[in-house]
Design an enzyme around this catalytic site. Structure first.
Site, short mmCIF file in Angstrom:
data_model
loop_
_atom_site.label_atom_id
_atom_site.label_comp_id
_atom_site.label_asym_id
_atom_site.label_seq_id
_atom_site.Cartn_x
_atom_site.Cartn_y
_atom_site.Cartn_z
N VAL A 100 11.10 26.82 9.35
CA VAL A 100 11.68 26.94 8.01
C VAL A 100 11.47 25.60 7.30
CG1 VAL A 100 13.76 27.35 6.65
CG2 VAL A 100 13.40 28.64 8.76
N HIS A 143 16.34 20.48 7.93
CA HIS A 143 17.62 20.87 8.51
C HIS A 143 17.84 20.16 9.83
CE1 HIS A 143 14.44 23.75 9.58
NE2 HIS A 143 14.99 23.78 10.79
N HIS A 186 19.49 20.49 13.37
CA HIS A 186 20.10 21.41 14.33
C HIS A 186 21.22 20.65 15.02
CE1 HIS A 186 16.80 24.51 14.57
NE2 HIS A 186 16.08 23.50 14.13
N ASP A 198 23.27 29.07 13.17
CA ASP A 198 21.91 29.56 13.35
C ASP A 198 21.95 31.02 13.77
OD1 ASP A 198 18.96 27.95 14.07
OD2 ASP A 198 19.21 30.04 14.69
N ASN A 226 13.22 19.09 13.54
CA ASN A 226 11.81 19.33 13.84
C ASN A 226 10.97 19.08 12.58
OD1 ASN A 226 12.42 20.28 16.47
ND2 ASN A 226 12.94 22.29 15.64
P1 AMP Z 1 13.09 25.20 12.87
O1 AMP Z 1 12.31 25.96 13.88
O2 AMP Z 1 13.45 23.80 13.30
O3 AMP Z 1 12.44 25.23 11.51
O4 AMP Z 1 14.49 25.94 12.76
C1 AMP Z 1 14.70 27.03 11.93
C2 AMP Z 1 15.95 27.71 12.42
O5 AMP Z 1 16.42 28.56 11.39
C3 AMP Z 1 15.76 28.58 13.65
O6 AMP Z 1 16.59 28.10 14.70
C4 AMP Z 1 16.15 29.97 13.18
O7 AMP Z 1 16.84 30.70 14.17
C5 AMP Z 1 17.05 29.66 12.00
N1 AMP Z 1 17.14 30.70 10.98
C6 AMP Z 1 16.12 31.38 10.41
N2 AMP Z 1 16.60 32.22 9.48
C7 AMP Z 1 17.95 32.07 9.46
C8 AMP Z 1 19.03 32.66 8.72
N3 AMP Z 1 18.80 33.59 7.79
N4 AMP Z 1 20.28 32.26 8.99
C9 AMP Z 1 20.52 31.33 9.93
N5 AMP Z 1 19.55 30.71 10.65
C10 AMP Z 1 18.29 31.09 10.43
#
Ligand code: AMP
Length: 114
Positions: A96, A100, A102, A30, A87
């Site tokens: 995003v 995914h 975490h 992340d 989430n």
């Molecule tokens: P969520 O809030 O559960 O949708 O998690 C999305 C995660 O994606 C967050 O923890 C961000 O820090 C991570 N994230 C966003 N863009 C990138 C990226 N380009 N590379 C790695 N992690 C990312």
């Protein structure tokens, strides 16, 4: 789908620190880590949220957990313990929209989560 950031990582159009890959799953660190180990484990197919999961996706979601287990072992957090979180939508903080897991480890975690 064209605004799916994680599909761009899968296609290597955006760089990422990849820690695991197989035919169905990709995992990378992340960019804004919330623990010493914070890896995102994603399917290589576009599924927006858990709400969009279909019966035929059951095996794929199982593969996300198997990958998380392997990464936890490889990264040395399996024995102490780790947290796996997915989430779903705004109230849970999803930002995003490509599902995914975490995988968080390397520190203690409280319960209930924030
Ligand atoms: P969520 O809030 O559960 O949708 O998690 C999305 C995660 O994606 C967050 O923890 C961000 O820090 C991570 N994230 C966003 N863009 C990138 C990226 N380009 N590379 C790695 N992690 C990312």
């Amino acid at each position: 789908m064209s605004d799916d950031l994680f599909l761009k990582i899968i296609a290597r159009e955006i760089p990422a620190d990849i820690v695991y890959e197989d035919d169905d799953v990709l995992a990378f660190r992340d960019v804004n880590p919330q623990a010493p180990l914070h890896v995102l484990v994603i399917p290589k197919t576009h599924i927006r949220t858990i709400n969009d999961m279909q019966e035929h996706d059951a095996e794929l979601f199982g593969k996300l957990f198997l990958a998380a287990k392997k990464i936890a072992e490889q990264q040395g957090v399996a024995e102490d313990g780790y947290r796996v979180v997915m989430n779903c939508n705004a109230a849970a903080g999803q930002t995003v929209f490509h599902v995914h897991l975490h995988l968080l480890g390397g520190r203690g975690f409280s319960w209930p989560p924030g």
